[in-house]
Design an enzyme around this catalytic site. Structure first.
Site, PDB file in Angstrom:
ATOM      1  N   GLU A  75       0.834  -1.209   0.000  1.00 20.43           N
ATOM      2  CA  GLU A  75       0.000   0.000   0.000  1.00 20.43           C
ATOM      3  C   GLU A  75       0.865   1.253   0.000  1.00 20.43           C
ATOM      4  OE1 GLU A  75      -0.164  -2.657   1.919  1.00 20.43           O
ATOM      5  OE2 GLU A  75      -2.108  -2.886   2.892  1.00 20.43           O
ATOM      6  N   CYS A 115       0.334   1.699   7.214  1.00 22.94           N
ATOM      7  CA  CYS A 115      -0.359   1.973   5.950  1.00 22.94           C
ATOM      8  C   CYS A 115      -1.670   2.707   6.200  1.00 22.94           C
ATOM      9  CB  CYS A 115      -0.595   0.677   5.180  1.00 22.94           C
ATOM     10  SG  CYS A 115       0.954  -0.007   4.535  1.00 22.94           S
TER      11      CYS A 115
HETATM   12  N1  THU Z   1       2.318  -6.390   4.113  1.00 19.42           N
HETATM   13  C1  THU Z   1       1.842  -5.557   3.128  1.00 19.42           C
HETATM   14  O1  THU Z   1       2.505  -5.316   2.118  1.00 19.42           O
HETATM   15  N2  THU Z   1       0.622  -4.991   3.307  1.00 19.42           N
HETATM   16  C2  THU Z   1      -0.205  -5.267   4.351  1.00 19.42           C
HETATM   17  O2  THU Z   1      -1.298  -4.728   4.411  1.00 19.42           O
HETATM   18  C3  THU Z   1       0.196  -6.206   5.387  1.00 19.42           C
HETATM   19  C4  THU Z   1       1.598  -6.670   5.335  1.00 19.42           C
HETATM   20  C5  THU Z   1       3.616  -7.044   3.921  1.00 19.42           C
HETATM   21  C6  THU Z   1       4.712  -6.606   4.828  1.00 19.42           C
HETATM   22  C7  THU Z   1       5.630  -7.818   4.773  1.00 19.42           C
HETATM   23  O3  THU Z   1       6.439  -7.721   3.616  1.00 19.42           O
HETATM   24  C8  THU Z   1       4.682  -8.981   4.578  1.00 19.42           C
HETATM   25  O4  THU Z   1       3.459  -8.427   4.111  1.00 19.42           O
HETATM   26  C9  THU Z   1       4.438  -9.791   5.829  1.00 19.42           C
HETATM   27  O5  THU Z   1       4.017  -8.999   6.861  1.00 19.42           O
END
Ligand code: THU
Length: 160
Positions: A75, A115
């Site tokens: 995000e 985020c």
């Molecule tokens: N992550 C995201 O990219 N967006 C989210 O809304 C939740 C978590 C990613 C961060 C990390 O690279 C992986 O997911 C595991 O937490």
């Protein structure tokens, strides 16, 4: 006498048949982006697609780092790109999809706290809510009408 301050939040559950053309396209692009995620440490792949007010769509994904806190979520990666390049064009909606590597069902994901605060910032900047939609394992969209539904009692006023 003490009293309670209560806020109620909700998500709309949208079956595929009810998605708009824009939502269809956002999901399509987020699904392409999720496959390009760089998530060698968590193996949790996240894709996000954002639509701006002018109809342009951008996508991004999570980019991890061997120093874990350095990694960035899907995000924030897509919003940073869009807002860095089109600072005057309001983001209107964002779709998020996620899956564990090698799984073929979608994982339920809602944006992390950082985020949520980032989305809040662009709501403040443009003075308008941003729709946040998450793809469920049943391929429905869980839609928050704005960040107030995901981050009640958020910090959003330095002067108030
Ligand atoms: N992550 C995201 O990219 N967006 C989210 O809304 C939740 C978590 C990613 C961060 C990390 O690279 C992986 O997911 C595991 O937490």
């Amino acid at each position: 006498m003490s009293r309670k301050i209560k806020l109620t939040v909700s998500l709309d559950v949208l079956p595929k048949e009810e998605w708009t053309k824009d939502e269809d396209e956002l999901v399509r692009q987020a699904k392409i982006a999720v496959e390009k995620a760089y998530a060698p440490y968590s193996n949790f792949m996240v894709g996000a697609a954002v639509m701006l007010e002018n109809g342009e769509i951008f996508s991004g994904n999570n980019q991890e780092n061997v120093s874990f806190p350095v990694g960035i979520c899907a995000e924030r990666s897509v919003l940073s790109f869009a807002m860095a390049n089109f600072p005057d064009v309001r983001p209107i909606k964002i779709v998020i999809v996620a899956k564990r590597r090698n799984d073929n069902i979608w994982a339920t994901v809602t944006p992390c706290g950082l985020c949520r605060q980032t989305i809040n910032e662009y709501e403040i900047k443009f003075g308008h809510a941003i729709e946040i939609m998450m793809l469920s394992p049943e391929e429905q969209l869980l839609k928050a009408s704005g960040i107030d539904q995901l981050l009640p009692f958020r910090f959003n006023d330095l002067n108030g």
